[in-house]
Design a protein around this motif. Structure first.
Motif, short mmCIF file in Angstrom:
data_model
loop_
_atom_site.label_atom_id
_atom_site.label_comp_id
_atom_site.label_asym_id
_atom_site.label_seq_id
_atom_site.Cartn_x
_atom_site.Cartn_y
_atom_site.Cartn_z
N ARG A 140 0.97 -1.10 0.03
CA ARG A 140 -0.06 0.03 0.02
C ARG A 140 0.81 1.40 -0.18
NH1 ARG A 140 -4.63 0.47 4.42
NH2 ARG A 140 -5.36 -1.52 2.97
N GLY A 141 0.68 2.25 -0.79
CA GLY A 141 1.46 3.32 -1.10
C GLY A 141 2.86 3.43 -1.67
N GLU A 142 3.05 2.08 -2.23
CA GLU A 142 4.24 1.83 -2.90
C GLU A 142 3.83 1.56 -4.33
OE1 GLU A 142 7.12 2.22 -1.55
OE2 GLU A 142 7.03 1.63 0.34
N PRO A 143 4.77 1.77 -5.26
CA PRO A 143 4.73 1.38 -6.57
C PRO A 143 4.56 -0.03 -6.71
CG PRO A 143 6.80 2.62 -6.43
CD PRO A 143 6.42 2.47 -4.99
N ARG A 144 3.93 -0.51 -7.67
CA ARG A 144 3.63 -1.99 -8.06
C ARG A 144 4.55 -2.69 -8.81
NH1 ARG A 144 -1.44 -3.02 -5.62
NH2 ARG A 144 -1.99 -4.68 -7.35
N GLY A 145 4.56 -3.89 -8.28
CA GLY A 145 5.75 -4.78 -9.03
C GLY A 145 6.87 -4.86 -8.27
N CYS A 146 8.25 -5.38 -9.02
CA CYS A 146 9.43 -5.51 -8.58
C CYS A 146 10.52 -4.36 -8.98
CB CYS A 146 9.94 -6.77 -8.44
SG CYS A 146 11.58 -7.26 -8.20
N LEU A 147 11.13 -3.75 -8.33
CA LEU A 147 12.29 -2.86 -8.83
C LEU A 147 13.02 -3.83 -9.61
CD1 LEU A 147 13.71 -0.18 -9.09
CD2 LEU A 147 14.85 -0.72 -7.14
N GLY A 148 13.69 -4.93 -9.54
CA GLY A 148 14.68 -5.70 -10.06
C GLY A 148 14.07 -6.27 -11.53
N VAL A 149 12.75 -6.06 -11.55
CA VAL A 149 12.11 -6.55 -12.72
C VAL A 149 11.63 -5.21 -13.80
CG1 VAL A 149 10.19 -7.82 -14.02
CG2 VAL A 149 11.32 -8.83 -11.81
N GLN A 150 10.95 -4.40 -13.06
CA GLN A 150 10.55 -3.16 -13.61
C GLN A 150 11.80 -2.38 -14.09
OE1 GLN A 150 7.39 -5.06 -13.51
NE2 GLN A 150 6.74 -3.06 -14.04
N GLY A 151 12.68 -2.26 -13.17
CA GLY A 151 13.86 -1.21 -13.47
C GLY A 151 14.39 -1.47 -14.71
N ALA A 152 14.41 -2.78 -15.39
CA ALA A 152 15.30 -3.14 -16.49
C ALA A 152 14.43 -3.32 -17.91
CB ALA A 152 15.83 -4.47 -16.55
N LEU A 153 12.92 -2.75 -17.69
CA LEU A 153 12.10 -3.08 -18.74
C LEU A 153 12.47 -1.96 -19.95
CD1 LEU A 153 8.81 -4.01 -17.21
CD2 LEU A 153 10.50 -5.48 -18.32
N ALA A 154 12.42 -2.28 -21.28
CA ALA A 154 12.46 -1.39 -21.99
C ALA A 154 13.92 -0.36 -22.15
CB ALA A 154 11.36 -0.29 -22.10
N THR A 155 15.05 -1.06 -21.84
CA THR A 155 16.25 -0.44 -21.65
C THR A 155 16.82 -0.19 -23.03
OG1 THR A 155 17.27 -2.31 -20.83
CG2 THR A 155 16.59 -0.75 -19.11
N GLY A 156 17.64 0.52 -23.36
CA GLY A 156 18.21 0.69 -24.77
C GLY A 156 19.77 0.48 -24.42
N PRO A 157 20.49 0.42 -25.43
CA PRO A 157 21.80 0.12 -25.36
C PRO A 157 22.68 0.99 -24.27
CG PRO A 157 21.12 0.27 -27.75
CD PRO A 157 20.16 0.69 -26.94
N ASN A 158 22.45 2.13 -24.14
CA ASN A 158 23.02 3.06 -23.15
C ASN A 158 22.66 2.59 -21.84
OD1 ASN A 158 24.18 4.62 -25.28
ND2 ASN A 158 22.52 6.32 -25.01
N SER A 159 21.88 1.74 -21.54
CA SER A 159 21.45 1.36 -20.33
C SER A 159 21.92 -0.23 -20.10
CB SER A 159 20.21 1.44 -19.91
OG SER A 159 19.78 2.90 -20.08
#
Length: 205
Positions: free
Chosen positions: A99-118
């Protein structure tokens, strides 16, 4: 006249705010301007305290691991393999729907749709997930060695399956699945426990 500017913010609280920003927006979706606004500090102060964006994210991931993902070491200390797995899955259901936190997992969500620079961050998150899987695999191997799992059980495959369910629940949570719905997924998974630990199926052909 003062010769130096004292730090005017609490590092831990500021880092907690950064966790929420990256958790909600992912690494690539987070701009320095997003961070300075959310953290309430200017760009020079941010760089002085945390380094560049990549360095800050690594500190954020460590903070997240200690706090939101803290159920992992607790789960691994459970006395049986079944209890370990159920604790992991229920911990993931709780952590991804706070409750009151972002949904999902940072370790999963954090890497979604990252480009070559990331790519460095993508590799960091891949390593973070593999480390968790390795810890689970080691605990399940210990359980097999101690007779808690049958000799035909495959700790590597079981650990991979558990992580797949955990990360899948994270994606579901980010998409709006409720905590109750995720706990139902846990119940369905655990109802198949005897099948999960049976090892490789025999080829009937």
């Amino acid at each position: 006249m003062r010769t130096g500017r004292p730090r005017e913010f609490d590092l831990d609280r500021t880092l907690d705010r950064a966790v929420r920003v990256f958790w909600r927006q992912g690494y690539e979706g987070t701009a320095i301007a997003d961070l300075t606004e959310a953290l309430g500090i200017n760009r020079p102060s941010l760089y002085a305290a945390f380094g560049n964006k990549e360095s800050l994210f690594r500190q954020v991931l460590a903070r997240y691991s200690d706090q939101r993902a803290g159920y992992l070491p607790v789960a691994l200390a459970e006395p049986t393999a079944r209890a370990v797995v159920e604790h992991l899955l229920r911990g993931a259901a709780e952590a991804t729907t706070g409750r009151g936190e972002p949904r999902g997992c940072l370790g999963v969500q954090g890497a979604l749709a990252t480009g070559p620079n990331s790519d460095p961050i993508r590799r960091t998150l891949t390593s973070w997930r593999r480390s968790g899987e390795a810890a689970i695999r080691a605990r399940l191997s210990k359980a097999r060695d101690e007779g808690d799992l049958p000799t035909e059980a495959d700790p590597a495959t079981l650990a991979r399956f558990v992580c797949a369910v955990m990360y899948g629940m994270s994606v579901q949570a980010a998409g709006g699945a409720t905590r109750t719905q995720l706990h139902r997924v846990v119940e369905l998974t655990m109802s198949s426990w005897n099948t999960l630990i049976a090892g490789e199926p025999t080829d009937a052909s």
